[in-house]
Write a protein that holds these residues in place. Structure first.
Motif, PDB file in Angstrom:
ATOM      1  N   ILE A  11       0.891  -1.223  -0.062  1.00  0.00           N
ATOM      2  CA  ILE A  11      -0.111   0.206  -0.033  1.00  0.00           C
ATOM      3  C   ILE A  11       0.827   1.349   0.032  1.00  0.00           C
ATOM      4  CG2 ILE A  11      -1.991  -1.210   1.049  1.00  0.00           C
ATOM      5  CD1 ILE A  11      -1.200   0.372   3.751  1.00  0.00           C
ATOM      6  N   ASN A  17      -2.917   1.696  -4.581  1.00  0.00           N
ATOM      7  CA  ASN A  17      -3.177   1.290  -3.321  1.00  0.00           C
ATOM      8  C   ASN A  17      -2.996   2.296  -2.384  1.00  0.00           C
ATOM      9  OD1 ASN A  17      -3.881  -1.405  -4.457  1.00  0.00           O
ATOM     10  ND2 ASN A  17      -1.972  -1.988  -4.085  1.00  0.00           N
ATOM     11  N   VAL A  19      -3.787   4.505   0.702  1.00  0.00           N
ATOM     12  CA  VAL A  19      -4.643   4.407   1.955  1.00  0.00           C
ATOM     13  C   VAL A  19      -4.077   5.583   2.796  1.00  0.00           C
ATOM     14  CG1 VAL A  19      -5.228   3.179   3.820  1.00  0.00           C
ATOM     15  CG2 VAL A  19      -4.875   1.738   1.494  1.00  0.00           C
ATOM     16  N   LEU A  24      -7.331   5.589   7.927  1.00  0.00           N
ATOM     17  CA  LEU A  24      -7.317   4.169   8.140  1.00  0.00           C
ATOM     18  C   LEU A  24      -7.321   4.168   9.834  1.00  0.00           C
ATOM     19  CD1 LEU A  24      -7.028   1.126   7.428  1.00  0.00           C
ATOM     20  CD2 LEU A  24      -4.516   1.660   7.620  1.00  0.00           C
ATOM     21  N   GLY A  43       1.962   1.356   5.920  1.00  0.00           N
ATOM     22  CA  GLY A  43       0.491   0.408   6.519  1.00  0.00           C
ATOM     23  C   GLY A  43       0.930  -0.301   7.674  1.00  0.00           C
ATOM     24  N   GLN A  61      -8.709  -6.321   6.306  1.00  0.00           N
ATOM     25  CA  GLN A  61      -8.852  -6.618   4.742  1.00  0.00           C
ATOM     26  C   GLN A  61     -10.434  -5.827   4.260  1.00  0.00           C
ATOM     27  OE1 GLN A  61      -7.976 -10.608   3.825  1.00  0.00           O
ATOM     28  NE2 GLN A  61      -6.022  -9.970   2.772  1.00  0.00           N
ATOM     29  N   MET A  64     -10.289  -1.844   4.834  1.00  0.00           N
ATOM     30  CA  MET A  64      -9.414  -1.352   3.743  1.00  0.00           C
ATOM     31  C   MET A  64     -10.245  -1.307   2.246  1.00  0.00           C
ATOM     32  SD  MET A  64      -5.543  -2.294   4.544  1.00  0.00           S
ATOM     33  CE  MET A  64      -4.883  -1.625   3.289  1.00  0.00           C
ATOM     34  N   THR A  71      -7.693  -3.975  -1.908  1.00  0.00           N
ATOM     35  CA  THR A  71      -7.440  -5.248  -1.358  1.00  0.00           C
ATOM     36  C   THR A  71      -6.066  -5.776  -1.662  1.00  0.00           C
ATOM     37  OG1 THR A  71      -9.633  -5.658  -1.799  1.00  0.00           O
ATOM     38  CG2 THR A  71      -8.355  -7.474  -1.412  1.00  0.00           C
TER      39      THR A  71
END
Length: 176
Positions: A11, A17, A19, A24, A43, A61, A64, A71
């Protein structure tokens, strides 16, 4: 309740990806995780939650995927296991630069014969030791030139693998 280190793989690498860590942490807290902390942008998640490793992976998972449309595979360890990895430090006599000394966390313990085969191979200049579900790799040439990378170990042993350098692990340990 168990303190967990959750290590998503891949990520916030480039534009893929994405995030946001603050979001989060909030999403995981809303999902019932407690005392959520993230280390860096890659992450590394530290949180408290009851349940098994598999349950923690499924829940993170799910969060996220729902919150960010991301994923990725991940590996988790209990806080005590991370401390044991740092304490064992089987390559302390050769690893002179902690940015090039990696712990590669495997989702499952490889068979003894597979471990023996890997440890007997000449992968120089790298040095490799496996203890349980962790491969310790000293890569003096740097991670870009690694022979025994997390992807190589996934191909060899199956399952999921993700790596953290020793410097990162020491930072993580201060938050466990």
């Amino acid at each position: 309740m168990t303190r967990w280190l959750v290590m998503p793989r891949g990520i916030n690498v480039g534009n893929n990806n994405r995030v946001p860590m603050a979001e989060l942490r909030s999403a995981l807290t809303d999902a019932g995780f407690e005392a959520v902390v993230t280390i860096g942008q890659s992450g590394n998640i530290i949180a408290t939650r009851s349940g098994s490793e598999d349950q923690v992976i499924i829940e993170v998972q799910s969060v996220m995927a729902d919150a960010f449309g991301v994923t990725v595979p991940m590996v988790v360890r209990q806080a005590d296991e991370v401390r044991e990895v740092l304490a064992s430090n089987p390559l302390a006599d050769v690893a002179t630069d902690y940015s090039k000394y990696l712990a590669i966390f495997l989702s499952a313990t490889p068979a003894m014969a597979e471990v023996a085969a890997l440890e007997s191979e000449d992968v120089s200049p790298e040095v490799v030791r496996l203890i349980g579900r962790t491969a310790f790799v000293w890569t003096p040439g740097g991670v870009k030139a690694m022979k025994v990378s997390h992807t190589a170990l996934e191909k060899r042993f199956g399952g999921t693998a993700t790596a953290r350098n020793w410097n990162t692990l020491m930072k993580i340990a201060t938050k466990l």
